[in-house]
Design an enzyme around this catalytic site. Structure first.
Site, mmCIF file in Angstrom:
data_model
loop_
_atom_site.group_PDB
_atom_site.id
_atom_site.type_symbol
_atom_site.label_atom_id
_atom_site.label_comp_id
_atom_site.label_asym_id
_atom_site.label_seq_id
_atom_site.Cartn_x
_atom_site.Cartn_y
_atom_site.Cartn_z
ATOM 1 N N THR A 16 -0.826 -0.279 5.849
ATOM 2 C CA THR A 16 0.374 0.676 5.393
ATOM 3 C C THR A 16 -1.103 2.007 3.994
ATOM 4 O O THR A 16 -0.413 2.618 3.693
ATOM 5 C CB THR A 16 1.239 0.861 5.140
ATOM 6 N N GLU A 17 -2.552 1.047 4.422
ATOM 7 C CA GLU A 17 -3.079 2.293 3.899
ATOM 8 C C GLU A 17 -3.648 3.704 3.062
ATOM 9 O O GLU A 17 -2.611 4.412 3.035
ATOM 10 C CB GLU A 17 -5.272 2.039 3.760
ATOM 11 N N HIS A 37 -6.751 -9.929 -3.943
ATOM 12 C CA HIS A 37 -5.609 -8.863 -3.723
ATOM 13 C C HIS A 37 -4.258 -8.656 -4.829
ATOM 14 O O HIS A 37 -2.957 -8.734 -4.636
ATOM 15 C CB HIS A 37 -4.803 -9.243 -2.097
ATOM 16 N N TYR A 44 -3.729 -5.023 15.243
ATOM 17 C CA TYR A 44 -4.104 -4.277 13.989
ATOM 18 C C TYR A 44 -3.088 -2.567 15.091
ATOM 19 O O TYR A 44 -3.895 -1.380 15.302
ATOM 20 C CB TYR A 44 -5.544 -4.239 13.201
ATOM 21 N N PHE A 45 -2.086 -2.221 14.206
ATOM 22 C CA PHE A 45 -1.580 -1.104 14.404
ATOM 23 C C PHE A 45 -1.575 -0.341 13.542
ATOM 24 O O PHE A 45 -0.864 0.712 13.753
ATOM 25 C CB PHE A 45 -0.344 -1.606 14.160
ATOM 26 N N ASP A 46 -2.356 -0.964 12.918
ATOM 27 C CA ASP A 46 -2.980 0.572 11.571
ATOM 28 C C ASP A 46 -4.636 1.274 12.238
ATOM 29 O O ASP A 46 -4.867 2.503 11.816
ATOM 30 C CB ASP A 46 -3.109 0.599 10.406
ATOM 31 N N ARG A 106 0.569 -1.349 0.149
ATOM 32 C CA ARG A 106 0.168 0.312 0.075
ATOM 33 C C ARG A 106 0.672 1.401 0.312
ATOM 34 O O ARG A 106 0.594 2.452 -0.613
ATOM 35 C CB ARG A 106 -0.963 0.081 0.373
ATOM 36 N N TRP A 142 -7.541 -13.488 11.421
ATOM 37 C CA TRP A 142 -7.139 -12.004 12.058
ATOM 38 C C TRP A 142 -9.044 -11.448 12.492
ATOM 39 O O TRP A 142 -8.805 -10.636 12.337
ATOM 40 C CB TRP A 142 -6.547 -11.523 10.823
ATOM 41 N N ASP A 164 -6.442 -13.862 1.418
ATOM 42 C CA ASP A 164 -8.198 -12.955 2.393
ATOM 43 C C ASP A 164 -8.868 -12.566 1.285
ATOM 44 O O ASP A 164 -7.644 -12.297 0.285
ATOM 45 C CB ASP A 164 -7.329 -11.914 3.786
ATOM 46 N N GLU A 165 -10.098 -12.500 1.492
ATOM 47 C CA GLU A 165 -10.278 -11.308 1.064
ATOM 48 C C GLU A 165 -10.797 -11.005 -0.896
ATOM 49 O O GLU A 165 -10.531 -10.439 -0.964
ATOM 50 C CB GLU A 165 -10.275 -9.686 1.060
ATOM 51 N N ASP A 176 -0.002 -6.827 -3.453
ATOM 52 C CA ASP A 176 -0.891 -6.513 -3.344
ATOM 53 C C ASP A 176 -2.100 -6.090 -4.481
ATOM 54 O O ASP A 176 -0.680 -5.915 -5.365
ATOM 55 C CB ASP A 176 -1.472 -5.142 -1.597
HETATM 56 C C1 TNX Z 1 -7.677 -6.432 6.293
HETATM 57 S S1 TNX Z 1 -5.662 -8.716 7.135
HETATM 58 C C2 TNX Z 1 -7.288 -6.851 5.671
HETATM 59 C C3 TNX Z 1 -6.262 -5.790 4.742
HETATM 60 C C4 TNX Z 1 -6.482 -4.711 4.907
HETATM 61 C C5 TNX Z 1 -6.281 -4.317 7.372
HETATM 62 C C6 TNX Z 1 -6.792 -2.805 6.935
HETATM 63 C C7 TNX Z 1 -6.110 -8.623 5.764
HETATM 64 C C8 TNX Z 1 -5.878 -10.481 5.819
HETATM 65 N N1 TNX Z 1 -6.603 -8.146 4.998
HETATM 66 O O1 TNX Z 1 -6.204 -6.385 3.018
HETATM 67 O O2 TNX Z 1 -4.918 -3.461 4.595
HETATM 68 O O3 TNX Z 1 -7.968 -5.273 6.879
HETATM 69 O O4 TNX Z 1 -7.079 -2.749 8.429
#
Ligand code: TNX
Length: 611
Positions: A472-473, A265, A421-423, A160, A395, A328-329, A189
């Site tokens: 790091t978005e 991603h 989640y340190f963001d 990011r 997570w 993920d996602e 990503d």
């Molecule tokens: C979820 S944690 C994501 C990341 C994002 C993050 C932001 C994870 C496996 N996927 O792609 O950056 O939340 O908090």
């Protein structure tokens, strides 16, 4: 009447001798070991990695001490007074990664093997008071220590926003200081592919650059509030730089786990090689905003072969037993539209696209296993059936980790709900910098217990450790990355290392953190300065009040106002408790700020005293 707790900041009275993470056992002694011009450092294994690290540390410090190889000395003639002796060749066992450190006024003895020696050295360095021969001392005591968890991880998202080699090394340095041992490097990503792959040069030629970046915190890719910074962003690591970082980490007992995200991603890779998507005719561009995109790697023979090629190069570069494959996602929109995927689902007798995700991960796992490595994936890899040898990173809360442990898989806990989640923001104040949101103050990661109580004893053993993540978005600079990392990483360190019953947040935050923040300052790190200790944002009711504060960083000054203005260094300096009497139906607003010797500032804290 209400009073703030009076807790004297006295490191000398600290049962943990100021060490972070708190050791398993500390037996404090009397007096100090003094460094003099006669002090000699003796080692029995000068070529050992940890010894080389220590020699280098001493060379760079003001101590001007060199390391002597014990075998080169006539042992009988060596005066064991005034020596610091580091030995690997001792009888008996220590727990894995454990060490024993004995400091008397006469000498210092450190025993440990492998990483244990390294961690003993880190403790020794933390105990050092003042920096030069003549005034440097170490307080006497005996420390026996070893970690609670074998996996102690810190993650960094360089996709990011890109961070250069120098910063990655600095990040590794601070991990090593706090006995963390796995660096999870999120290299790919949607918004950028950051590792050179020789066979597919477009991954970095095209995939490492985005034209612009979304401004502020708006919704994901489908958002209509389209405000962009009009500034290209990019960067990647050459294979040579990757190796340099792996070597650097290895010298500090840190394993580097590369993450190559798949099947989702993956937009940056698809922008470079659209033929790996389910719709090669479409044009893809490297992501310019955050969230979850609809595109994913398509599970074709061609894509798998490319991924195998990529992973082969990755495994060449990273000796890590674990390879992180993301997982993920992946929202599967592109798979649902694809004729090829429908046919594959039928042919493989899969239930649906979830099944296809599992098929995808399973094939990748098999390939990785065949090369003698293991995969780690985010907890979505449980969907549609878990690949047989996979380790799961939980997570989305602990659910995934619990399910995986119950299935007999290894688990690493890294839930956002655990403050890892340190963001996420460190306080609810509007003075905090822009972040993704959430709420993860210092105590949250500290108080997190990675072992869910629902697991039985055998299942609990499956939880091999804990990790915090720095996505790091909203973190575009190294200064901000350090601000978000520190001091929360010190909470992670203690959660990962210290026995549960030895954790004590008050001792940690009031007696140990202040000095560590000063040390971090001196080492050139940025961090979030906590508000003056004893001054939570609050509204107090009554007529008489005493405000008692402690500096959150050793040597910091506290300034305050009682007229509602934001305090600066032009205001009153707090030196002793302040008493207030508030007339009826009146309010006094006490605002304070901590400013460190180097000029770092806390946010302003407000206490309202209402009668
Ligand atoms: C979820 S944690 C994501 C990341 C994002 C993050 C932001 C994870 C496996 N996927 O792609 O950056 O939340 O908090």
């Amino acid at each position: 009447m209400l009073a703030f707790p009076a807790s004297a900041f006295a490191q000398k009275s600290d049962p943990n001798m100021g060490i972070i993470p708190a050791p398993v056992s500390v037996d404090k002694g009397k007096g100090v070991f003094k460094f003099t011009s006669e002090t000699i450092v003796m080692v029995d294994s000068p070529n050992h990695k940890a010894m080389r690290f220590f020699a280098e540390y001493l060379r760079k410090s003001n101590l001007a001490l060199s390391v002597t190889d014990m075998s080169s000395l006539d042992k009988k003639k060596v005066n064991t007074n005034k020596t610091i002796m580091l030995s690997l060749n001792f009888k008996g066992d220590l727990p894995p990664e454990g060490y024993e450190l004995k400091i008397t006024e006469n000498n210092i003895e450190l025993k440990g093997r492998g990483a244990g020696m390294f961690y003993g050295i880190q403790t020794l360095i933390q105990l050092m008071e003042k920096g030069s021969i003549g005034d440097a001392t170490i307080p006497c005591g005996t420390i026996k220590d070893y970690p609670r968890f074998s996996y102690r991880g810190m993650h960094l998202d360089v996709s990011r926003h890109f961070f250069d080699v120098a910063f990655v090394k600095k990040y590794i340095d601070v991990m090593a200081m706090y006995k963390l041992n796995n660096f999870h490097w999120h290299l790919t990503d949607d918004q950028g592919w950051r590792i050179e792959i020789k066979k597919y040069p477009k991954l970095t030629e095209v995939g490492s650059k985005r034209a612009q970046t979304k401004i502020g915190r708006a919704a994901g890719p489908t958002s209509v509030a389209d405000l962009y910074d009009n500034t290209p962003h990019g960067g990647f690591y050459t294979q040579q730089e990757v190796s340099e970082i792996v070597d650097y980490a290895t010298a500090r007992y840190i394993n580097v786990i590369p993450e190559i995200e798949l099947p989702g991603h993956s937009l940056a890779a698809l922008a470079a090689y659209p033929e790996w998507s389910c719709d090669a005719a479409k044009t893809y561009k490297v992501g310019e905003t955050w969230g979850v995109y609809d595109d994913a790697f398509c599970p074709t023979e061609q894509t798998f072969n490319a991924l195998y090629d990529i992973l082969r190069e990755v495994m060449e570069l990273f000796p890590s037993k674990y390879i992180h494959i993301g997982g993920d996602e992946c929202n599967k929109v592109s798979w649902k539209k694809s004729q090829f995927c429908r046919e594959l689902i039928a042919e493989q007798k899969l239930k649906n696209e979830e099944g296809l995700q599992s098929y995808f991960i399973g094939k990748i796992e098999k390939f990785v296993n065949n090369q003698g490595r293991q995969i780690i994936g985010w907890d979505e890899i449980l969907e549609g059936g878990l690949a047989p040898n996979a380790t799961v990173m939980s997570w989305r809360g602990e659910k995934g980790g619990i399910a995986a442990a119950q299935l007999g898989h290894d688990v690493i806990m890294t839930p956002g709900s655990g403050g890892l989640y340190f963001d996420h923001t460190q306080s609810k104040s509007s003075q905090e910098p822009l972040s993704i949101g959430g709420f993860a103050p210092l105590e949250k990661a500290y108080n997190y217990d990675p072992i869910p109580s629902v697991l039985n004893e055998a299942q609990q053993k499956r939880v091999i450790g804990v990790q915090a993540n720095l996505w790091t978005e909203y973190i575009a600079t190294t200064g901000k990355a350090e601000y978000m990392l520190l001091p929360r990483m010190l909470s992670l360190s203690e959660t990962a290392w210290t026995p549960k019953d030895k954790k004590d947040y008050k001792n940690f935050s009031e007696q140990r953190i202040p000095r560590h923040l000063l040390l971090l300052d001196q080492a050139g790190y940025n961090y979030r300065v906590p508000v003056p200790l004893g001054a939570g944002d609050s509204v107090l009711k009554g007529n008489k009040f005493r405000i008692e504060l402690l500096p959150p960083v050793t040597g910091a000054k506290i300034y305050y106002t009682i007229d509602g203005h934001e305090p600066t260094e032009n205001d009153m300096v707090y030196t002793a408790p302040v008493d207030f009497t508030v007339p009826e139906r009146n309010t006094i607003i006490f605002k304070s700020i901590a400013i460190t010797a180097s000029g770092k500032r806390s946010i302003v804290n407000t206490v309202k005293m209402e009668n």
